[in-house]
Design a protein around this motif. Sequence first.
Motif, PDB file in Angstrom:
ATOM      1  N   ARG A 131      27.119  16.853  18.051  1.00 41.79           N
ATOM      2  CA  ARG A 131      26.732  17.922  17.104  1.00 41.79           C
ATOM      3  C   ARG A 131      27.410  17.730  15.513  1.00 41.79           C
ATOM      4  O   ARG A 131      26.708  18.107  14.530  1.00 41.79           O
TER       5      ARG A 131
ATOM      6  N   VAL B  48      25.285  18.271  11.891  1.00 44.03           N
ATOM      7  CA  VAL B  48      25.911  19.112  10.809  1.00 44.03           C
ATOM      8  C   VAL B  48      26.201  18.359   9.475  1.00 44.03           C
ATOM      9  O   VAL B  48      25.787  18.907   8.462  1.00 44.03           O
TER      10      VAL B  48
ATOM     11  N   GLN C 244      23.369  17.779   7.729  1.00 44.73           N
ATOM     12  CA  GLN C 244      22.687  18.882   6.808  1.00 44.73           C
ATOM     13  C   GLN C 244      23.416  19.172   5.663  1.00 44.73           C
ATOM     14  O   GLN C 244      23.078  19.782   4.620  1.00 44.73           O
TER      15      GLN C 244
ATOM     16  N   THR D 204      14.751  18.820   8.320  1.00 50.11           N
ATOM     17  CA  THR D 204      14.714  18.406   9.545  1.00 50.11           C
ATOM     18  C   THR D 204      13.846  16.943   9.694  1.00 50.11           C
ATOM     19  O   THR D 204      14.366  16.209  10.442  1.00 50.11           O
TER      20      THR D 204
ATOM     21  N   LYS E 287      33.428  27.114  11.610  1.00 49.56           N
ATOM     22  CA  LYS E 287      32.006  27.097  11.989  1.00 49.56           C
ATOM     23  C   LYS E 287      31.305  28.151  11.059  1.00 49.56           C
ATOM     24  O   LYS E 287      30.379  28.036  10.798  1.00 49.56           O
TER      25      LYS E 287
ATOM     26  N   GLY F  80      28.541  27.695   8.342  1.00 55.66           N
ATOM     27  CA  GLY F  80      27.231  28.179   8.515  1.00 55.66           C
ATOM     28  C   GLY F  80      26.637  27.706   9.810  1.00 55.66           C
ATOM     29  O   GLY F  80      25.357  28.056  10.142  1.00 55.66           O
ATOM     30  N   GLU F  81      27.327  27.076  10.547  1.00 59.76           N
ATOM     31  CA  GLU F  81      26.956  26.425  12.209  1.00 59.76           C
ATOM     32  C   GLU F  81      26.915  27.624  12.860  1.00 59.76           C
ATOM     33  O   GLU F  81      25.848  27.764  13.836  1.00 59.76           O
ATOM     34  N   GLU F  82      27.744  28.779  12.675  1.00 58.12           N
ATOM     35  CA  GLU F  82      27.574  29.945  13.623  1.00 58.12           C
ATOM     36  C   GLU F  82      27.575  31.310  12.463  1.00 58.12           C
ATOM     37  O   GLU F  82      27.948  31.052  11.470  1.00 58.12           O
ATOM     38  N   GLN F  83      27.106  32.155  13.042  1.00 57.15           N
ATOM     39  CA  GLN F  83      26.648  33.288  12.270  1.00 57.15           C
ATOM     40  C   GLN F  83      27.749  34.542  12.518  1.00 57.15           C
ATOM     41  O   GLN F  83      27.909  34.672  13.733  1.00 57.15           O
TER      42      GLN F  83
ATOM     43  N   PRO G  63      22.300  31.068   6.436  1.00 55.26           N
ATOM     44  CA  PRO G  63      22.652  30.952   8.150  1.00 55.26           C
ATOM     45  C   PRO G  63      22.550  29.508   8.367  1.00 55.26           C
ATOM     46  O   PRO G  63      22.223  29.339   9.582  1.00 55.26           O
ATOM     47  N   GLU G  64      22.839  28.411   7.663  1.00 52.14           N
ATOM     48  CA  GLU G  64      22.876  26.985   8.335  1.00 52.14           C
ATOM     49  C   GLU G  64      23.597  26.269   7.203  1.00 52.14           C
ATOM     50  O   GLU G  64      24.164  26.743   6.025  1.00 52.14           O
TER      51      GLU G  64
END
Lengths: 270, 259
Positions: A165, A169, A172, A178, B50, B54-57, B72-73
């Motif tokens: 993961r 991340v 990004q 994407t 996280k 922005g990996e989690e909200q 949110p990312e």
Amino acid sequence: MRLINQRPSRGAAIIVAALPFAALVVIYLTFSDIRLEANPQDKLLPSVESFADAIRRMAFEPSVRTGKILLWADTAASLQRLFIGIGVSALAGFTFGVLNGMIPWFSAAWSPLVRVLSMIPPIAILPILFIMFGLGELSKVVLIVFGTAPFIMRDMEQRVRELPREQIVKAQTLDANTWQIAVRVVAPQVMPRLMDAVRLSLGAAWLFLIAAEAIASTEGLGYRIFLVRRYLAMDVILPYVAWITLLAFLLDAAFRKLNAFLFPWYGTNR
Amino acid sequence: MTSGALIRVSQLWKSYPGTAVLERINLEVERNEFVTVVGASGCGKTTFFKLLLGEEQPTRGTIFVAGKPLAPEPGKDRGVVFQRYSVFPHLTVLENVLVGLELRRSKFLCRSFGRRRRDEIEQCERMLERVGLLSSANAYPDALSGGMQQRLALSQTLIMGPEILLLDEPFGALDPGIRADMHGLVRELYSELNLTVLMITHDLSEGFRLGTRLLVFDKVRVDPHDPDAYGATITYDVPVSRNRNNGNEPTIAALESGV
């Protein structure tokens, strides 16, 4: 020293590996001799001379009927079907796997279908393929695709999900969208895994190829074996089986070498 | 909302079904602060990380970066280095640094060519030289030691010039000697590039040595019959003076007994 800690040296390993093969040959020759002594016309366990004769007939002399050298014509026909089938499977597996593994919406829509399709025994739909695509090349290739693509698709999807993961991340945070993540992070990393999946599918591909050829074909390695079975021609069948085994072995080795050559970063971090 | 803080977290809560992780987090981080976050394992510091990434909200509350609510990312304004898996194993050291520049410029082909590529490679080589990796530019990350991989991860992130650098136990897997080298490097890069750093660590002394401010996450409310009922919050928020021999040691001792 305990048995579990005793290791053969390189030379010893070669010798003990050769022993079972040698034993098989000796056992075969012994029983072949016994049977041929009782009945020189026996066809079940042919002598070395009959093998040599059959190989010369099949691999070096043109057929009286077609003018082609049968072994090479059969090999070319079979390999062509095998490569087209496995190539289509690889392409489908790669595309679907990357999309399924990366994009939750895509996977939500298509993963269940692929899972159900992969449960269908491919040979069971062979009649459907013959009815739909005729007895020509297409139905054989489709059988190979049907038999191997679902496995490759699911394997690729799994491999994509296995990518840490953190890497996704990280990409990004490097401002990748994407498409860019697919092109620069995911696709290159699953490529060698695709090669592995294809290599492992080759066994299944051979199985479906020979099954399809046995039922409807005019040339091909599987066709030949099932054809000469009618005459109990063990002197042809056994060399053909050995030849198919050799081809499968060489393909497997070639895929391994190619993988190591194309993806030097792979392998050590498996 | 004209607060000057670069990162502002207000009334942040995070819970998963049946488990409260974080509660009542309020935090303002100014530009050019080096914030270290310590806490026992399972106290939600990685969850907080996280959320910032922005990996989690968040379940409730908002995070503002430069006055704007966080998308949110993950995004390019927050660079990140994880404990592991931060670099791409299929790219060489140089390519790992170059890839960010290529991704920024080339949205479709994802590669740059010609003069621009040469300029970018030069830029990457300067960065690699800065972190001491130039001699390994053509190696794959697999051939690097853990410390070198983290140096690479840092340069890969910093070449993009992020405002905020998020570090999640970046030295947790390193040997003590190498860890000390890395501390030096991170301090230097922090002041050279005017970064705002937020680093998670489980090593309290590391937190004190590196940061300008130390946060401790802990649970203030504990239900012994249901340990997951309440989340952790910021229990200590201590400015750390750079003057090492002066006043730090008692604080560490006090904190350690507190934690």
